[in-house]
Design an enzyme around this catalytic site. Structure first.
Site, short mmCIF file in Angstrom:
data_model
loop_
_atom_site.label_atom_id
_atom_site.label_comp_id
_atom_site.label_asym_id
_atom_site.label_seq_id
_atom_site.Cartn_x
_atom_site.Cartn_y
_atom_site.Cartn_z
N GLU A 65 5.38 -15.27 16.32
CA GLU A 65 5.31 -16.40 15.40
C GLU A 65 5.53 -15.90 13.97
O GLU A 65 5.93 -14.76 13.76
CB GLU A 65 3.98 -17.15 15.54
CG GLU A 65 2.77 -16.30 15.88
CD GLU A 65 2.42 -15.24 14.85
OE1 GLU A 65 1.65 -15.56 13.91
OE2 GLU A 65 2.89 -14.10 14.98
N GLU A 107 4.49 -12.50 12.80
CA GLU A 107 5.12 -11.32 13.40
C GLU A 107 4.17 -10.50 14.27
O GLU A 107 4.23 -9.29 14.28
CB GLU A 107 5.72 -10.44 12.31
CG GLU A 107 6.66 -11.21 11.39
CD GLU A 107 7.44 -10.32 10.45
OE1 GLU A 107 8.60 -10.02 10.75
OE2 GLU A 107 6.87 -9.91 9.43
N TRP A 121 0.84 -1.20 0.00
CA TRP A 121 0.00 0.00 0.00
C TRP A 121 0.88 1.26 0.00
O TRP A 121 0.64 2.23 0.71
CB TRP A 121 -0.94 -0.01 1.20
CG TRP A 121 -1.79 -1.23 1.24
CD1 TRP A 121 -2.85 -1.51 0.43
CD2 TRP A 121 -1.65 -2.37 2.09
NE1 TRP A 121 -3.37 -2.76 0.72
CE2 TRP A 121 -2.66 -3.30 1.74
CE3 TRP A 121 -0.77 -2.69 3.12
CZ2 TRP A 121 -2.81 -4.52 2.38
CZ3 TRP A 121 -0.91 -3.92 3.76
CH2 TRP A 121 -1.92 -4.82 3.39
#
Length: 711
Positions: A433, A436, A318
């Site tokens: 994990e 993130e 984006w």
């Protein structure tokens, strides 16, 4: 106040335009706050030669970010064209229709066509980087009557920042420079008029929209968001965009490449890619084109200074909503050890073993920390960008080292032993994990830790470090024996009767998967009972050889995720990261700015395909879906739109969103799935892990039951 300031400069310019001289300084500094461009790239490219340090991206019909001299440093916001007939102005990115096509199935060679909706004119562009110089060439053909004038609009953003550039005219070149880097834009037909200005105040866009021509040829614009513009003549010409550490070297590169000519440079560019494409593994013809495209794209994502460093994507998710006013934006042009492992294993099975070996060398010699760990991600020189501890990233290099047979004494002592010791000391829980976001006991993370320790144990034994080998195996066995205890809930609310039989949850905070702890997913997705949040991370236990594909808890969990996060698109089945994910466009398609709706990720379609292969079933529908998720340039995205309803952003159901395209991991997963299906096995599975866990388990007893008996 800002609006008044802009109006003031426009008024001054209108009143004094006839008297302004070409040598004057552009007003309106520093210009509008800069941003980057959309992350949904249609194509990327670079020469295969390591003498060339320029990479380009294409999106929405125009040239977007260009990287130089490293893949973590963007130097261009965009280069596009504008057309005027004296009454109307057409800006290429906004007002024209666009198409992109690959012009060579064995090279990263692309043609963009931008057309007037009424059919009055057309702009055709073909791209190639010089294999010997730091320059990008654009072959341009313009079809239209003499009543239509063509302009080029170039927006440099040197040193990864849109502010602080200085632009000026030097002979026949538009030069921009800042802090040890410069660009130079020249044309084979020479520019008939040139201008430098500041975005939103005195730039070429403003000029054209007000006067339908470049009315004021400002010679210089200092220290701001500079935009350079020029008028072009002729129906066919070449633009050269050169780079260097000084303006002189940038101009020299541009002129030398221009002198060589587009035909010669594009032929050498293509030949480099042809040689590489022909070195790759041959696969089923139905997938061969995309297979080669994926491998070439991964090769293009490797830096040419820090060899082996393959970034996650030549994009900023984006990006049009991300400010470019400071040089600290990393986007996805960073190194994650996790993504690099995924890419390296794909390159290995594709036939480019040397790339996989360079990746491991980079991980060990540039990115690894003194204590054996790896940063969450880093710039190419190894400097950490984000600083969370993700234990799967600490573990994957051990697996890759085993797969590459890297078991020499120096590698063991300097890299693998510290890494394994770190995992034993800090695992199995992780600060974050693989997505993130949250801490705890993650099936995907622990799968990597277990497999990594088994691989390290084998290498330790080859180096006569038997005590360490035994300790690593004991730890791996202990963690493997507790997988179901730590992460399979039997009080869950999902899957009907499966809830009481047991399924893997996404993550558990405290080794009690039945306590209903409240999980904040940390990306705008809200807070939920951890038993109600599931992902497909448990499939890593199968992929890495820790649990068989027909393990009862695995099979139940597959049914749960199919009911919760599987989406059938016109292009095939897809999966979300997890239910309640907030990392994706807003409900109506706006950019993710901290809140949104997680969409479909093609990598999960590929992971599910690998599971089906392990299960002995046909995985073709998953491979076909990944093939269909690719855009016209063959780029497979990070995320795919998951709704049939139209939005203002005009995303198509089953096609890429604005997050990041291509995602190197997505391209890598496609490559691996092609080979897995052909060989009818999980091609990247470390055999030492599967031998340790799967061959010792009775065919009549599930791993969890066998563990219970042993304990």
């Amino acid at each position: 106040m800002e609006v008044k300031r802009h109006l003031f400069f426009l008024l001054i310019c209108i009143v004094t335009a006839p008297a302004i001289l070409a040598g004057q300084m552009a007003p309106g500094a520093p210009g509008a706050i800069p941003t980057w461009t959309p992350g949904s790239k249609d194509a990327v490219g670079t020469a295969t030669s390591t003498d060339s340090h320029v990479w380009f991206t294409l999106q929405g019909g125009i040239l977007t970010e260009v990287y130089y001299p490293r893949l973590d440093t963007a130097d261009v916001h965009a280069l596009e064209f504008a057309v005027s007939n004296g009454k109307t102005v057409w800006i290429e990115s906004k007002d024209l229709l666009h198409s992109l096509s690959s012009i060579d199935e064995n090279a990263l060679a692309y043609r963009q066509i931008s057309s007037d909706p009424a059919g009055h004119f057309q702009i055709t562009k073909t791209y190639a980087t010089d294999s010997h110089r730091d320059a990008l060439l654009i072959d341009v053909a313009f079809s239209g009557s003499p009543a239509y004038s063509l302009y080029v609009l170039y927006d440099p953003s040197l040193n990864n920042c849109g502010f602080g550039d200085t632009g000026y005219i030097e002979g026949d070149a538009l030069v921009a420079e800042k802090h040890g880097v410069a660009s130079a834009l020249v044309s084979s037909n020479r520019f008939t008029q040139m201008a430098n200005g500041f975005a939103g105040t005195s730039d070429g866009y403003t000029d054209l929209l007000l006067h339908h021509q470049i009315a004021w040829a400002y010679a210089r614009a200092e220290n701001g968001n500079v935009i350079q513009a020029a008028k072009l003549e002729g129906a066919h010409f070449t633009l050269a965009l050169g780079f260097g550490t000084t303006s002189a070297s940038a101009v020299a590169s541009a002129h030398a490449s221009l002198k060589s000519g587009f035909s010669s440079i594009s032929a050498e560019y293509a030949e480099g890619w042809h040689e590489y494409a022909h070195s790759l593994r041959h696969v089923d013809e139905r997938y061969a084109g995309q297979f080669r495209r994926a491998a070439m794209t991964l090769k293009a994502h490797e830096d040419k200074t820090f060899r082996g460093a393959m970034i996650a994507s030549m994009s900023i998710p984006w990006g049009f909503a991300v400010k470019a006013d400071t040089p600290g934006v990393g986007g996805y042009h960073l190194i994650w050890a996790r993504d690099l492992y995924e890419v390296a294993t794909a390159m290995l099975v594709a036939g480019d073993r040397a790339a996989a070996e360079r990746a491991l060398d980079y991980l060990f010699n540039v990115q690894q920390e003194p204590d054996g760990s790896f940063p969450q991600n880093s710039w190419l020189d190894g400097k950490p960008y984000l600083t969370a501890l993700q234990m799967d990233e600490v573990s994957y290099p051990m697996i890759l080292a085993w797969q590459l047979g890297k078991n020499d004494a120096e590698t063991w002592q300097r890299h693998l032993r510290p890494e394994a010791e770190f995992v034993v000391l800090h695992g199995p829980a992780t600060q974050q994990e693989r997505w993130e976001e949250v801490p705890g006991y993650s099936p995907s993370t622990i799968a990597a830790e277990i497999a990594g320790l088994v691989c390290a144990a084998d290498i330790a034994r080859k180096n006569a470090a038997n005590d360490e080998a035994d300790r690593y195996l004991r730890t791996a066995d202990d963690w493997a024996g507790n997988l179901e205890n730590w992460m399979v809930t039997k009080t869950g609310h999902l899957g009907g009767p499966l809830g009481s039989q047991g399924y893997y949850i996404r993550i558990d905070n405290n080794t009690d998967p039945n306590d209903g702890d409240q999980l904040d997913v940390h990306n705008g997705g809200g807070t939920w009972d951890e038993r109600d949040v599931v992902d497909a991370g448990f499939l890593e236990l199968v992929r890495l050889g820790i649990r068989p594909a027909d393990d009862p808890a695995i099979e139940r969990s597959v049914k749960v995720i199919d009911s919760m996060i599987r989406v059938q698109t016109p292009n095939g089945p897809g999966f979300r990261r997890y239910n309640h994910d907030g990392y994706g466009e807003t409900l109506f398609g706006g950019p993710w700015l901290g809140q949104g709706v997680g969409r479909i990720w093609p990598i999960f379609t590929g992971e599910r395909g690998e599971y089906e292969v392990a299960r002995g079933r046909d995985a073709t529908i998953y491979l076909d879906a990944m093939l269909n998720f690719a855009n016209s340039g063959g780029m497979i995205p990070e995320q795919v739109w998951d709704q049939a309803n139209p939005t203002e952003s005009r995303f198509a159901f089953g096609s890429g969103t604005g997050s990041a395209t291509p995602l190197a991991w997505s391209m890598a997963q496609f490559i691996r799935l092609v080979v897995c299906i052909e060989e009818k096995r999980i091609i990247e599975q470390p055999a030492i892990v599967a031998d340790h866990f799967l061959k010792q388990t009775s065919q009549k007893t599930s791993p969890s039951e066998a563990t219970a008996i042993k304990r």
